[in-house]
Design an enzyme around this catalytic site. Structure first.
Site, short mmCIF file in Angstrom:
data_model
loop_
_atom_site.label_atom_id
_atom_site.label_comp_id
_atom_site.label_asym_id
_atom_site.label_seq_id
_atom_site.Cartn_x
_atom_site.Cartn_y
_atom_site.Cartn_z
N LYS A 1 1.32 3.54 12.16
CA LYS A 1 1.03 4.95 11.88
C LYS A 1 -0.06 5.51 12.81
O LYS A 1 -0.68 6.51 12.51
CB LYS A 1 0.64 5.11 10.40
N GLU B 1 -11.53 16.79 12.32
CA GLU B 1 -10.45 16.83 11.33
C GLU B 1 -10.89 17.58 10.07
O GLU B 1 -10.16 18.42 9.55
CB GLU B 1 -10.03 15.41 10.94
N SER C 1 -6.20 0.35 -1.85
CA SER C 1 -5.58 -0.81 -2.49
C SER C 1 -6.11 -2.14 -1.96
O SER C 1 -6.34 -3.07 -2.73
CB SER C 1 -4.06 -0.73 -2.33
N TYR D 1 -8.93 2.48 -7.91
CA TYR D 1 -8.13 1.74 -8.89
C TYR D 1 -9.01 1.10 -9.96
O TYR D 1 -8.51 0.56 -10.93
CB TYR D 1 -7.28 0.67 -8.17
N LYS E 1 -8.32 10.22 7.56
CA LYS E 1 -7.55 9.07 7.09
C LYS E 1 -7.25 8.18 8.28
O LYS E 1 -6.60 8.59 9.24
CB LYS E 1 -6.25 9.54 6.44
N LYS F 1 -10.84 8.05 3.98
CA LYS F 1 -10.04 6.93 3.52
C LYS F 1 -9.81 5.96 4.65
O LYS F 1 -9.49 6.42 5.75
CB LYS F 1 -8.71 7.50 3.02
N ARG G 1 1.44 -0.27 -0.09
CA ARG G 1 2.81 -0.20 0.44
C ARG G 1 3.72 -1.18 -0.29
O ARG G 1 4.92 -0.92 -0.42
CB ARG G 1 2.79 -0.43 1.96
C1 PBG Z 1 0.84 7.80 1.74
C2 PBG Z 1 -0.40 7.13 1.26
C3 PBG Z 1 -0.87 5.84 1.57
C4 PBG Z 1 -1.98 5.63 0.78
C5 PBG Z 1 -2.18 6.80 0.03
N1 PBG Z 1 -1.20 7.71 0.36
C6 PBG Z 1 -0.33 4.78 2.44
C7 PBG Z 1 -0.22 5.00 3.89
O1 PBG Z 1 -0.70 5.99 4.44
O2 PBG Z 1 0.38 4.14 4.53
C8 PBG Z 1 -2.78 4.36 0.70
C9 PBG Z 1 -3.52 4.14 -0.58
C10 PBG Z 1 -4.03 2.78 -0.79
O3 PBG Z 1 -3.90 1.86 0.05
O4 PBG Z 1 -4.59 2.57 -1.88
N2 PBG Z 1 0.75 8.50 2.92
#
Ligand code: PBG
Length: 323
Positions: A218, A234, A275, A314, A196, A249, A206
Site C-alpha cells: 500500500k 496531510e 491490531s 482494541y 496513516k 496511525k 487484515r
Molecule cells: C482499512 C483499514 C486498515 C486498518 C484500519 N482501516 C488496514 C489497512 O489499511 O491495511 C488497520 C487497523 C488495524 O491494524 O488495527 N483501510
C-alpha cells in the site's frame, strides 16, 4: 537546584501524585473498533487478536450497550464482506442494505447516544484487497474518491455520526464534505486518517477482515514511515478540506507524529493503537513476560501525554473496566 528543589517531594504519596498528574485517562477517550460479520449468533475469535471477536449483527447491539455502560462513547465499525460480494469497484460498499449500513442502523436503534463512526475504504470490498479501484497495477485516485464519497453518504444516511476515511486517497475529505453539504448533512462528522503509514502492524486486522492486498503493497497511498513533516502536510490538507478530527496511525511507534501534529494544528487528534500493537501485548502477556493490565494502561497514558485527545484501541473495554 538541590536541596532547594527535591523533585521527589511531588512523588511522595498517591495523593500528591494525583494532585500534580499532568494527564488523565478516561473511558470517554476511547473509540472501540467493532468487527461485524454476516450470520446469526456468530462470535468468532480472531486468531491473531486473542479475546477480540467478529460478531454477527444480532450480537452487536448487546456488545455496544455493554461498551456504553462502561463509559465508552464511540465505536468504529468495520465489516467482513463475503468473497462473493467483492469486486474491483466497491459496488457492495454503497449498497444501502449492505452489512455496514445495517450495522449502523442496528447500533443507532439500540444505543442512539453512542457515537457511531464507520471505516471508509474499499479494501474489505475489494477482490484485490486494496483501498481503491485497481487499473493495471495502479490504485487510481480520482475514480476511487467518487466511490468513497457515495460510500460515506450511504453510511451517514444509515445513521452514522462520523465517517472515518482510512484510504489515503488525495482529496477525498473535500469531496465527502461537499457531498454532505449538498445533501444537507451539515452535522455529519469526518474523522480523517490523515497520517496513516504503510505499516506491517496492520497484519492481524487484515486477518480479521480477510482484506490483505492480493498483490503489491500500500506504499503508493499510505505514508512512508521514514517521514515526519509530510504528516503535517496531510493533516493540514484534511483540515482545510473539512475534517473535524484527524488521526495518526499506527500508535505507539508514531507518538512523535502525534506530538508534532498537536503542536501544529488545533483540531482534536485521535491516535489508533492498531491490531499489531494489540497482538504484541497479548502475546507477551500470554507468555507471562509482561503484566498485561499495567502495560496496557501505561501505553494508553503515553498516547494522552503525546497529545492525543482520542485513542482508537482494541483495549477500550479492558481499560474502561480497570479505570
Ligand atoms: C482499512 C483499514 C486498515 C486498518 C484500519 N482501516 C488496514 C489497512 O489499511 O491495511 C488497520 C487497523 C488495524 O491494524 O488495527 N483501510
Amino acid at each position: 537546584m538541590f536541596p532547594l528543589n527535591r523533585n521527589r517531594r511531588l512523588r511522595q504519596s498517591p495523593a500528591v501524585r494525583a494532585l500534580v498528574r499532568e494527564t488523565s485517562l478516561s473511558p470517554a477517550d476511547f473509540i472501540a473498533p467493532i468487527f461485524v460479520v454476516e450470520g446469526r449468533q456468530v462470535r468468532e475469535e480472531i486468531p491473531s487478536m486473542p479475546n477480540y471477536y467478529r460478531l454477527s449483527l444480532d450480537l452487536v447491539s448487546a456488545e455496544v450497550k455493554s461498551l456504553w455502560t462502561l463509559g465508552i462513547k464511540s465505536v468504529l465499525v468495520f465489516v467482513k464482506v463475503p468473497d462473493a460480494l467483492k469486486d474491483n469497484r466497491g459496488k457492495e460498499a454503497v449498497n444501502p442494505q449492505g452489512l455496514m449500513q445495517r450495522a449502523v442502523a442496528e447500533i443507532k436503534s439500540t444505543c442512539p447516544e453512542m457515537v457511531v463512526m464507520t471505516d471508509v475504504a474499499l479494501d474489505p470490498y475489494s477482490v484485490h484487497g486494496h483501498d481503491g479501484i485497481v487499473e493495471g497495477s495502479t490504485i487510481v485516485n480520482d475514480p476511487t474518491v467518487e466511490v468513497l464519497t457515495q460510500m460515506a453518504l450511504s453510511h451517514i444516511e444509515a445513521g452514522a455520526d462520523f465517517v472515518a476515511p482510512s484510504d489515503m486517497m488525495d482529496g477525498r475529505v473535500l469531496r465527502i464534505r461537499q457531498a454532505f453539504e449538498a445533501a444537507g448533512h451539515t452535522n455529519a462528522g469526518i474523522l480523517s486518517y490523515s497520517a496513516k503509514y504503510a505499516s506491517a502492524y496492520y497484519g492481524p486486522f487484515r486477518d480479521a477482515l480477510d482484506s490483505a492486498p492480493g498483490f503489491g503493497d500500500k506504499k503508493t497511498y499510505q505514508m512512508d514511515y521514514a517521514n515526519r513533516r509530510e504528516a503535517i502536510v496531510e493533516a493540514q490538507n484534511d483540515i482545510d478540506e473539512g475534517a473535524d478530527i484527524i488521526m495518526v496511525k499506527p500508535g505507539l511507534c508514531y507518538l512523535d507524529i502525534v506530538r508534532e501534529l498537536r503542536d501544529a494544528v488545533e483540531v482534536p487528534i485521535a491516535a489508533y493503537q492498531v491490531s499489531g500493537e494489540y497482538a504484541q501485548l497479548k502475546a507477551a502477556a500470554q507468555k507471562g513476560w509482561l503484566d498485561h493490565d499495567a502495560v496496557m494502561i501505561e501505553q494508553l497514558y503515553a498516547f494522552k501525554r503525546a497529545g492525543a485527545d482520542l485513542i482508537a484501541t482494541y483495549f477500550a473495554a479492558d481499560a474502561a473496566r480497570l479505570l
